[in-house]
Design a protein around this motif. Structure first.
Motif, PDB file in Angstrom:
ATOM      1  N   UNK A 524       0.795  -1.190   0.102  1.00 20.33           N
ATOM      2  CA  UNK A 524      -0.202  -0.130   0.096  1.00 20.33           C
ATOM      3  C   UNK A 524       0.905   1.279  -0.042  1.00 20.33           C
ATOM      4  N   UNK A 525       0.258   2.443  -0.324  1.00 19.53           N
ATOM      5  CA  UNK A 525       1.041   3.743  -0.401  1.00 19.53           C
ATOM      6  C   UNK A 525       0.739   4.152   1.085  1.00 19.53           C
ATOM      7  N   UNK A 526       1.961   5.059   1.395  1.00 21.57           N
ATOM      8  CA  UNK A 526       2.009   5.695   2.699  1.00 21.57           C
ATOM      9  C   UNK A 526       2.248   7.080   2.134  1.00 21.57           C
ATOM     10  N   UNK A 527       1.303   7.959   2.853  1.00 23.85           N
ATOM     11  CA  UNK A 527       0.886   9.350   2.285  1.00 23.85           C
ATOM     12  C   UNK A 527       2.513  10.081   2.138  1.00 23.85           C
ATOM     13  N   UNK A 560       5.922  10.487   8.046  1.00 25.60           N
ATOM     14  CA  UNK A 560       5.561  12.231   8.175  1.00 25.60           C
ATOM     15  C   UNK A 560       4.093  12.233   8.123  1.00 25.60           C
ATOM     16  N   UNK A 561       3.251  11.167   8.139  1.00 24.00           N
ATOM     17  CA  UNK A 561       1.777  11.282   7.840  1.00 24.00           C
ATOM     18  C   UNK A 561       1.298  10.022   8.916  1.00 24.00           C
ATOM     19  N   UNK A 562      -0.163  10.077   9.224  1.00 23.76           N
ATOM     20  CA  UNK A 562      -0.669   9.183  10.160  1.00 23.76           C
ATOM     21  C   UNK A 562      -1.248   7.984   9.378  1.00 23.76           C
ATOM     22  N   UNK A 563      -0.950   6.911   9.646  1.00 19.13           N
ATOM     23  CA  UNK A 563      -1.412   5.879   8.729  1.00 19.13           C
ATOM     24  C   UNK A 563      -1.567   4.597   9.620  1.00 19.13           C
ATOM     25  N   UNK A 575      -0.793   1.968  14.652  1.00 20.65           N
ATOM     26  CA  UNK A 575      -0.880   3.445  13.947  1.00 20.65           C
ATOM     27  C   UNK A 575       0.401   3.955  13.969  1.00 20.65           C
ATOM     28  N   UNK A 576       0.647   4.606  12.891  1.00 20.94           N
ATOM     29  CA  UNK A 576       2.149   5.220  12.615  1.00 20.94           C
ATOM     30  C   UNK A 576       1.708   6.697  12.728  1.00 20.94           C
ATOM     31  N   UNK A 577       2.524   7.472  13.242  1.00 15.03           N
ATOM     32  CA  UNK A 577       2.248   8.807  13.375  1.00 15.03           C
ATOM     33  C   UNK A 577       3.672   9.756  12.874  1.00 15.03           C
ATOM     34  N   UNK A 578       3.333  10.983  12.688  1.00 15.68           N
ATOM     35  CA  UNK A 578       4.730  11.476  12.119  1.00 15.68           C
ATOM     36  C   UNK A 578       5.742  11.653  13.130  1.00 15.68           C
ATOM     37  N   UNK A 628       6.705  -0.508  13.125  1.00 14.69           N
ATOM     38  CA  UNK A 628       6.752   0.596  12.419  1.00 14.69           C
ATOM     39  C   UNK A 628       6.448   2.105  13.428  1.00 14.69           C
ATOM     40  N   UNK A 629       5.527   1.658  14.529  1.00 12.17           N
ATOM     41  CA  UNK A 629       5.290   2.458  15.506  1.00 12.17           C
ATOM     42  C   UNK A 629       6.093   2.763  16.714  1.00 12.17           C
TER      43      UNK A 629
END
Length: 703
Positions: A524-527, A560-563, A575-578, A628-629
């Protein structure tokens, strides 16, 4: 800018001198289309480049491109597959690896021919003819003149050719874990013709259980050099079988690091590459041509502790060519240097995946897909000395990529993707005339999704590994924008070389493989993600041949985005955050080395020389893949040192090396997976151990 690790070849020395007066340079010269020389890169692309010459490669006895690149600041290797010939490389936080599923961000070329595989953009380092390479050129950042998919860097291997005097060498080596290697090469020039032939065979039992390997390569080149043409025709072939141990549950790796959890995994490729390169000066314009044909047959066998084993067979056929023109146009007392060209290639890829029952029953075909991908691009660049010693650069590349997807089992699953992108680059370079150079650049590059990524991109239908492919929701191409500021100093009379570079790369729509279970996942794409850092390099070469170097690399690779991502650590996801740090990217990397001649062959009456070398590297903490988080503990940092002793007398050379001299236990890779041997099949940390202390002795002779 030229950064040479080790004594620079004549071409690099000439490059440094020509930087003092760009107006007197001869027309542009290339060594393979789409491959500017180090001199042209230094004056034209306004960015950091590095050159690893044959002396530096031989001195460390590198076995693969991953070993070679590890000499550069900020470059780290890791071992996901548990096979020393198939290491992963992290460069400025971007990956280049033989592992399918990683977001590849570095492009590799051999004499201007792209070596990244079309199925997933991975690079099989064991197929590259490193033993027959004259130098390795590294261009950092998006390389708009070299081709698509270079987000972090583009690497080109320039192979050897015959010259005067003739060279002939034989080498035999043996070492720990049943390893032995035989190498030979010969080259010469007769009139306008030259030739070079090299062969290598390596066998190793492996330090972990069931990790034997066999690598055989052959390289041959014939060249023509007269007053009109400079042309070469080369062949590179490989026939290998490499067994892989992979990672181990943390409890097992501590007790028995030499274990193999699922013995029997192997990768068996057979490749052929034919390359034609030609150059001709037409008036004041340089014409360069390139054509190639490549075939690859590979088999990847995976033993599964739970469920059926799997076998993947890939067939790749590729061919293409390029044309490049370059020259200089007078503009008053100064000149405008320009370069323009176009390239195109065709890639046929067929992937078949079989379930292996594990009995006398035949394999069962589960997936059969293919693609006939077409890539085309055009590029142009120019640089102009705006005022004395200040040069401005502009370059751009346009790519058109057509990726059809054909499912041979279910034709309703077929689909088509087309990608287009313009990638620009601009920069300024100032030279002092006293060895100092300062540059600033901004560039943009992109990576089109690979066939495997496009065919496995539906979160609602995770792909069982290796992959269950189909026309899932379309992925967006990855776009990277890099800003870089650097300084380089090369002492006018040699001896000292120093550089400092700061960079930042903003990435939009990065593609990640998201593992939703131990045996499945999707892309998937990450912002947005970002890589930024600092690189420092220092090298000194004494008049007696002593050499010392030190490199420092700081890399911060972050989301650099929340995903919301899937992870095997938690069935509900993470959930990963900036600010969260990307996994398997150490923040700090330091390497240093010293080579001292204990006996100088030039001064000794007998002609005997003895050189001792010590190299050490420090790798900082890394988050495990699947974290990743950044919620769990990181991999421990580690320091590893290697010792070498080289004795030379007349045409004989004896080299003894000791890797991991102090027998340090360390782990270069980690992830999370279920452990079916533990009660309740819990998800645990899985780690890949580094090899313990090992030795190798080699004897070579020129004749």
């Amino acid at each position: 800018m030229v950064l040479a690790l080790g004594p620079p070849p004549a071409s690099a020395q000439q490059a440094d001198s020509t930087l003092k007066d760009t107006t007197s340079l001869p027309p542009v010269v290339v060594t393979g289309v789409r491959l500017p020389t180090v001199r042209e890169l230094a004056r034209g692309l306004a960015g950091r480049t590095a050159t690893l010459d044959v002396q530096a490669l031989d001195a460390r006895g590198v076995r693969s491109l991953a070993d070679a690149l590890e000499q550069l600041p900020g470059v780290t290797t890791s071992d996901e597959l548990g096979a020393t010939a198939q290491l992963d490389v992290s460069l400025r936080g971007f990956q280049v690896s033989p592992v399918i599923g990683l977001p590849q961000g570095v492009t590799v070329y051999v004499d201007g021919v792209r070596a990244n595989e079309p199925d997933a953009h991975e690079v099989n380092f064991d197929l590259l003819p490193l033993e027959d390479v004259e130098r390795v050129d590294v261009v950092y950042g998006p390389s708009v003149l070299l081709g698509r998919n270079a987000l972090g860097a583009a690497v080109n291997l320039v192979t050897r050719r015959g010259g005067v005097p003739a060279s002939r060498e034989l080498e035999a080596s043996a070492g720990s874990w049943g390893r032995y290697e035989l190498k030979a090469h010969a080259g010469a020039r007769h009139g306008v013709w030259d030739y070079y032939v090299g062969a290598r065979y390596e066998h190793e039992t492996g330090w972990r259980q069931d990790t034997r390997s066999r690598i055989g390569t052959l390289f041959a080149k014939v060249g023509l050099l007269n007053g009109t043409w400079d042309a070469t025709l080369s062949y590179s072939g490989a026939d290998n079988r490499i067994y892989q141990a992979g990672s181990l549950p943390e409890s097992l790796v501590v007790a028995r690091p030499d274990s193999n959890f699922t013995g029997g995994d192997y990768f068996a490729p057979r490749s052929h590459l034919v390359t034609f390169n030609a150059q001709r000066l037409i008036g004041t314009t340089q014409l360069a041509l390139n054509a190639f044909g490549r075939s690859l047959e590979s088999e990847q066998f995976n033993v599964n502790f739970v469920g059926e084993d799997s076998r993947q067979r890939n067939t790749t056929r590729a061919g293409g060519g390029a044309m490049q023109l370059s020259g200089k146009v007078p503009l008053g007392r100064r000149g405008l240097r320009w370069l323009a060209g176009a390239d195109a290639d065709y890639e046929h890829v067929a992937v078949r995946i079989f379930a292996v029952p594990g009995s006398t029953a035949p394999d069962s075909l589960t997936e059969s897909v293919r693609t006939n991908q077409v890539n085309a691009g055009a590029f142009a660049g120019a640089n102009l000395e705006v005022v004395p010693r200040l040069t401005a650069t502009l370059a751009a590349r346009y790519d058109w990529i057509r990726v059809p997807f054909e499912d041979l089992i279910d034709t309703a699953q077929s689909g088509l993707n087309i990608f287009r992108r313009l990638s620009p680059r601009a920069g300024l370079t100032w030279t002092s005339g006293r060895g100092h150079e300062v540059f600033a650049s901004a560039s943009r590059g992109f990576r089109a999704p690979a066939v495997v990524e496009l065919g496995c991109a539906d979160p609602q239908a995770a792909c069982p590994l290796p992959f269950a492919l189909g026309p899932d929701p379309a992925l967006r191409p990855v776009v990277a924008t890099t800003y870089e500021l650097g300084w380089h100093y090369h002492a006018p009379h040699g001896g000292l070389d120093a550089s400092a570079d700061a960079y930042r790369t903003d990435v939009r729509d990065d593609i990640f493989f998201i593992a939703s279970t131990v045996t499945g996942g999707y892309f998937q794409n990450i912002g947005a993600t970002r890589r930024q850092g600092l690189e420092l390099a220092l090298q000194w070469i004494g008049s007696t041949g002593a050499r010392a170097y030190a490199n420092y690399g700081y890399t911060r690779a972050t989301f650099e985005t929340t995903a919301r991502l899937a992870t095997t650590r938690d069935s509900t996801g993470e959930t990963v955050t900036p600010g969260d740090v990307l996994p398997i990217v150490p923040d700090t990397r330091i390497n240093a080395g010293l080579a001292v001649p204990l006996v100088d062959g030039r001064a000794a009456m007998s002609g005997l020389s003895l050189v001792v070398g010590l190299d050490a590297r420090y790798v900082g903490h890394q988050w495990l893949r699947g974290d990743e988080d950044n919620a769990t503990s990181r991999l421990s940092d580690y320091t590893v040192a290697d010792l070498s002793l080289t004795l030379a007398w007349r045409e004989l050379e004896l080299r003894c090396t000791a890797g991991n001299l102090f027998d340090r236990r360390y782990y270069s890779f980690g992830t999370f997976a279920e452990n079916p041997t533990a009660p309740g099949t819990p998800v645990q940390r899985w780690l890949t151990p580094g090899p313990p202390r090992h030795v190798q002795v080699s004897l070579s002779t020129d004749f």
